[in-house]
Each structure stands twice: as structure tokens, then as C-alpha cells.
Design a protein around this motif. Structure first.
Motif, PDB file in Angstrom:
ATOM      1  N   PHE A 131       0.839  -1.197   0.000  1.00  0.00           N
ATOM      2  CA  PHE A 131       0.000   0.000   0.000  1.00  0.00           C
ATOM      3  C   PHE A 131       0.874   1.246   0.000  1.00  0.00           C
ATOM      4  O   PHE A 131       2.110   1.160   0.004  1.00  0.00           O
ATOM      5  N   HIS A 132       0.247   2.414  -0.005  1.00  0.00           N
ATOM      6  CA  HIS A 132       0.971   3.670  -0.198  1.00  0.00           C
ATOM      7  C   HIS A 132       1.525   4.255   1.101  1.00  0.00           C
ATOM      8  O   HIS A 132       1.276   5.412   1.452  1.00  0.00           O
ATOM      9  N   LYS A 133       2.302   3.461   1.803  1.00  0.00           N
ATOM     10  CA  LYS A 133       3.013   3.979   2.977  1.00  0.00           C
ATOM     11  C   LYS A 133       4.165   4.865   2.504  1.00  0.00           C
ATOM     12  O   LYS A 133       4.549   4.840   1.324  1.00  0.00           O
ATOM     13  N   LYS A 134       4.731   5.642   3.413  1.00  0.00           N
ATOM     14  CA  LYS A 134       5.865   6.482   3.064  1.00  0.00           C
ATOM     15  C   LYS A 134       7.013   5.601   2.566  1.00  0.00           C
ATOM     16  O   LYS A 134       7.354   4.591   3.177  1.00  0.00           O
ATOM     17  N   GLY A 135       7.582   5.980   1.421  1.00  0.00           N
ATOM     18  CA  GLY A 135       8.665   5.203   0.829  1.00  0.00           C
ATOM     19  C   GLY A 135       8.220   4.224  -0.232  1.00  0.00           C
ATOM     20  O   GLY A 135       9.065   3.614  -0.902  1.00  0.00           O
ATOM     21  N   ALA A 136       6.910   4.063  -0.432  1.00  0.00           N
ATOM     22  CA  ALA A 136       6.423   3.133  -1.456  1.00  0.00           C
ATOM     23  C   ALA A 136       6.803   3.639  -2.850  1.00  0.00           C
ATOM     24  O   ALA A 136       6.756   4.839  -3.134  1.00  0.00           O
ATOM     25  N   LEU A 137       7.182   2.700  -3.712  1.00  0.00           N
ATOM     26  CA  LEU A 137       7.487   2.997  -5.112  1.00  0.00           C
ATOM     27  C   LEU A 137       6.284   2.569  -5.944  1.00  0.00           C
ATOM     28  O   LEU A 137       5.898   1.389  -5.920  1.00  0.00           O
ATOM     29  N   SER A 138       5.699   3.507  -6.671  1.00  0.00           N
ATOM     30  CA  SER A 138       4.472   3.223  -7.414  1.00  0.00           C
ATOM     31  C   SER A 138       4.564   3.722  -8.843  1.00  0.00           C
ATOM     32  O   SER A 138       5.379   4.588  -9.164  1.00  0.00           O
ATOM     33  N   ALA A 139       3.707   3.177  -9.694  1.00  0.00           N
ATOM     34  CA  ALA A 139       3.681   3.562 -11.106  1.00  0.00           C
ATOM     35  C   ALA A 139       2.658   4.669 -11.341  1.00  0.00           C
ATOM     36  O   ALA A 139       1.522   4.578 -10.873  1.00  0.00           O
ATOM     37  N   ALA A 140       3.069   5.691 -12.064  1.00  0.00           N
ATOM     38  CA  ALA A 140       2.132   6.741 -12.462  1.00  0.00           C
ATOM     39  C   ALA A 140       1.246   6.204 -13.585  1.00  0.00           C
ATOM     40  O   ALA A 140       1.565   5.180 -14.208  1.00  0.00           O
ATOM     41  N   ARG A 141       0.152   6.884 -13.861  1.00  0.00           N
ATOM     42  CA  ARG A 141      -0.739   6.435 -14.937  1.00  0.00           C
ATOM     43  C   ARG A 141      -1.677   7.552 -15.361  1.00  0.00           C
ATOM     44  O   ARG A 141      -1.797   8.578 -14.681  1.00  0.00           O
ATOM     45  N   MET A 142      -2.363   7.330 -16.469  1.00  0.00           N
ATOM     46  CA  MET A 142      -3.401   8.245 -16.936  1.00  0.00           C
ATOM     47  C   MET A 142      -4.651   8.060 -16.082  1.00  0.00           C
ATOM     48  O   MET A 142      -4.832   7.028 -15.430  1.00  0.00           O
ATOM     49  N   GLY A 143      -5.542   9.047 -16.107  1.00  0.00           N
ATOM     50  CA  GLY A 143      -6.747   9.022 -15.287  1.00  0.00           C
ATOM     51  C   GLY A 143      -7.762   7.980 -15.719  1.00  0.00           C
ATOM     52  O   GLY A 143      -7.697   7.444 -16.835  1.00  0.00           O
ATOM     53  N   ASP A 144      -8.711   7.705 -14.835  1.00  0.00           N
ATOM     54  CA  ASP A 144      -9.717   6.672 -15.085  1.00  0.00           C
ATOM     55  C   ASP A 144     -10.579   6.963 -16.307  1.00  0.00           C
ATOM     56  O   ASP A 144     -11.078   6.037 -16.955  1.00  0.00           O
ATOM     57  N   ASN A 145     -10.780   8.243 -16.623  1.00  0.00           N
ATOM     58  CA  ASN A 145     -11.665   8.582 -17.744  1.00  0.00           C
ATOM     59  C   ASN A 145     -11.127   8.072 -19.079  1.00  0.00           C
ATOM     60  O   ASN A 145     -11.910   7.757 -19.987  1.00  0.00           O
ATOM     61  N   VAL A 146      -9.809   7.978 -19.194  1.00  0.00           N
ATOM     62  CA  VAL A 146      -9.207   7.432 -20.422  1.00  0.00           C
ATOM     63  C   VAL A 146      -8.486   6.117 -20.163  1.00  0.00           C
ATOM     64  O   VAL A 146      -7.958   5.499 -21.087  1.00  0.00           O
ATOM     65  N   ASN A 147      -8.499   5.688 -18.917  1.00  0.00           N
ATOM     66  CA  ASN A 147      -7.746   4.496 -18.528  1.00  0.00           C
ATOM     67  C   ASN A 147      -8.499   3.735 -17.433  1.00  0.00           C
ATOM     68  O   ASN A 147      -8.022   3.597 -16.313  1.00  0.00           O
ATOM     69  N   PRO A 148      -9.695   3.238 -17.756  1.00  0.00           N
ATOM     70  CA  PRO A 148     -10.515   2.567 -16.732  1.00  0.00           C
ATOM     71  C   PRO A 148      -9.880   1.313 -16.144  1.00  0.00           C
ATOM     72  O   PRO A 148     -10.226   0.911 -15.032  1.00  0.00           O
TER      73      PRO A 148
END
Length: 293
Positions: A131-148
Motif C-alpha cells: 500500500f501507499h506507505k511512506k517510501g512506497a514505489l508506485s507507477a504513475a498512470r493516466m486518469g480513469d476517464n481514459v484508462n478505466p
């Protein structure tokens, strides 16, 4: 008046008791399983990557449970795709974002964040374990409206900084998520019927739109009734009330690794001065990335 006050006090007391019980449970779980977790981690061969920046070095590990993101990240590191790119979006108490190929040698007035490598990666949610705890590495992405499907950018990533929350704030988030279940399901159902909705709008079919809305509301309520109420795990509760994070991003963006050393470098980057587009006024470049193991 006195009755209302009694109810408020009772709720506060219940929240305090709930906070105490969850915290105690989390500590017991952490204490009892710490040795097992340490042994398990020692036996794993999770890839380690060093991110050398102008502010210092950040060491991250990549999760084996997110193999698509892991392997893609390692490929980009080997191809030197990230070398020379900038941390182009920085928001204090939220995250620092990098990986835009267009940020290399970008002039100061250039808007960044839309660069990519020509493909996306299917979402790999390993939630609630990651989950998004401090230090988590996550992938960015486009918004749900174009990327459901919530597919990840092929190259852009962010490291969570976030902030610390108190127990009451987390309980309120739980309530909001549970109250929003019907609305979220309704929106998902409506998204699948957009062609039909557009056609009715174009034809001015108000009765048809109303009937469809009632149909989708009924379907959403039925589906929501069969879902369990959302609740933070003891691990999430402990992390968000101690080191912090960004809990509202959970289940929305793929978490595929975490910082294991150099969080002080991340903290220094998050505090730099930025412009209106959240780009640091002084470029913070990724000098080099290397795979340690």
C-alpha cells in the motif's frame, strides 16, 4: 442537547477504543511475526536498484509479486532510459515523480509529465499487502476517464512521502469509502453504457435516460450490498499513523517496490521550491541507475 452530547462523547470514546484495539492488534501481529518475516526476506532475492541523484542516492527494492512492473523497470535501468531524466513533479507531503523521457535537457518553461515509452503495463495490485506507505514505489498512470483498467505508465514512477494521519481521520476515510461504494459502482456501470447514453442524449430521450439511470442505480445498490465494508488493515493503520503515506491512492495505482535506504534524500527532494506546475525550480536529475542484485 444532553442526549446529542452523550452520543458525540460515546462516538469519541468508541473511536478511541477502536484506535487502541487496532494499534494493540497491529503491534501483536508485528511482534509475533517479525522473526518469520525477517527470515522470509533474507531468503528472497528481490532486485535492488540504486538511484543516484544530485541530492544523494536512493536504494529501492522491487517486489517479486509484481513481475511485469519489476521486469520492465529493470529493463529500463539496463537500457539507461532513466539517466538524465528529472524529478519533474514534486509535491511536499505527497510524492516525488520521475521517469519522463522528455525531461532530459528540458528547458525551464517546458511542461513535463506527458512523455512515455510507447506502451503501458497492466495493473498489478497486490493489495492490501502493498500500500501507499511512506517510501512506497508506485507507477504513475493516466486518469480513469481514459484508462478505466488503471494501466500503468511504461516508465513514469513516483515515491510516496505523504503525511501522518490520526486514527479519527482514518476512520472517516473508511466511512467515506463505504458510503461511496454505490456511487463508484454506478459510475463503472455507466462507463460501460456510454455509447447508449450518448445516443439518448443526442436524441433528447429524457425518459430513456431516466429509466437507464434507475436501472443502473438498482444494479449498483445490489452489487454494493454484496461487498464487505472497507477497513484498513492493522498494518496500514500502524503505518499511516506513524510514518505516514497517501492512503487515498490505495487500490488505484500499482505499488511495485519501496525505498530501503536513502529516505532522507527523498525528504530533501520533496521540500525543494517548485513552480505552479510542481516542477522544481532547480533541476533534480537522475544521474545514474544501477542494479545492485
Amino acid at each position: 442537547m444532553y442526549l446529542c452530547l452523550f452520543i458525540i462523547l460515546s462516538r469519541q470514546a468508541m473511536n478511541i477504543l477502536k484506535t487502541f484495539l487496532i494499534t494493540i492488534t497491529a503491534l501483536l501481529v508485528m511482534g509475533c511475526s517479525a522473526k518469520n518475516r525477517e527470515e522470509k526476506i533474507e531468503n528472497q532475492t528481490e532486485p535492488i536498484v540504486l538511484i543516484e541523484t544530485a541530492k544523494g542516492t536512493i536504494k529501492i527494492k522491487l517486489y517479486n509479486e509484481t513481475p511485469l512492473h519489476r521486469d520492465n523497470f529493470l529493463k529500463l535501468v539496463k537500457d539507461k532510459t532513466y539517466e538524465g531524466t528529472l524529478f519533474h513533479r514534486v509535491i511536499n507531503e505527497f510524492m516525488i515523480q520521475a521517469g519522463d523521457p522528455e525531461s532530459k535537457n528540458a528547458p525551464k518553461d517546458k511542461m513535463l509529465g506527458s512523455g512515455d515509452v510507447g506502451y503501458t503495463i497492466p495493473a498489478e495490485f497486490v493489495y492490501p499487502k502493498y500500500f501507499h506507505k511512506k517510501g512506497a514505489l508506485s507507477a504513475a498512470r493516466m486518469g480513469d476517464n481514459v484508462n478505466p483498467e488503471k494501466e500503468s505508465s511504461g516508465c513514469q514512477f513516483y515515491i510516496v512521502t505523504g503525511k501522518v494521519y490520526d486514527g479519527t481521520s482514518l476512520f472517516e476515510m473508511e466511512e467515506q469509502k463505504n458510503q461511496g461504494k454505490v456511487e463508484n459502482i454506478f459510475n463503472q456501470l455507466a462507463q460501460k453504457r456510454m455509447k447508449e447514453i450518448y445516443k439518448m442524449r443526442k436524441e433528447g430521450d429524457e425518459e430513456g435516460l431516466y429509466n437507464l439511470q434507475e436501472e443502473l442505480i438498482g444494479q449498483a445498490e445490489k452489487e454494493a450490498a454484496g461487498l464487505p465494508d472497507f477497513q484498513f488493515t492493522p498494518e496500514q493503520f500502524t503505518a499511516y499513523t506513524t510514518i505516514g503515506g497517501t492512503p487515498h491512492l490505495d487500490g488505484e495505482y500499482t505499488v511495485f517496490g519501496e525505498v530501503v535506504e536513502g529516505m532522507e534524500v527523498v525528504d530533501e527532494i520533496q521540500q525543494v521550491k517548485t513552480n505552479r506546475a510542481d516542477r522544481p525550480e532547480e533541476d533534480i536529475q537522475i544521474l545514474k541507475m544501477t542494479i545492485q542484485k
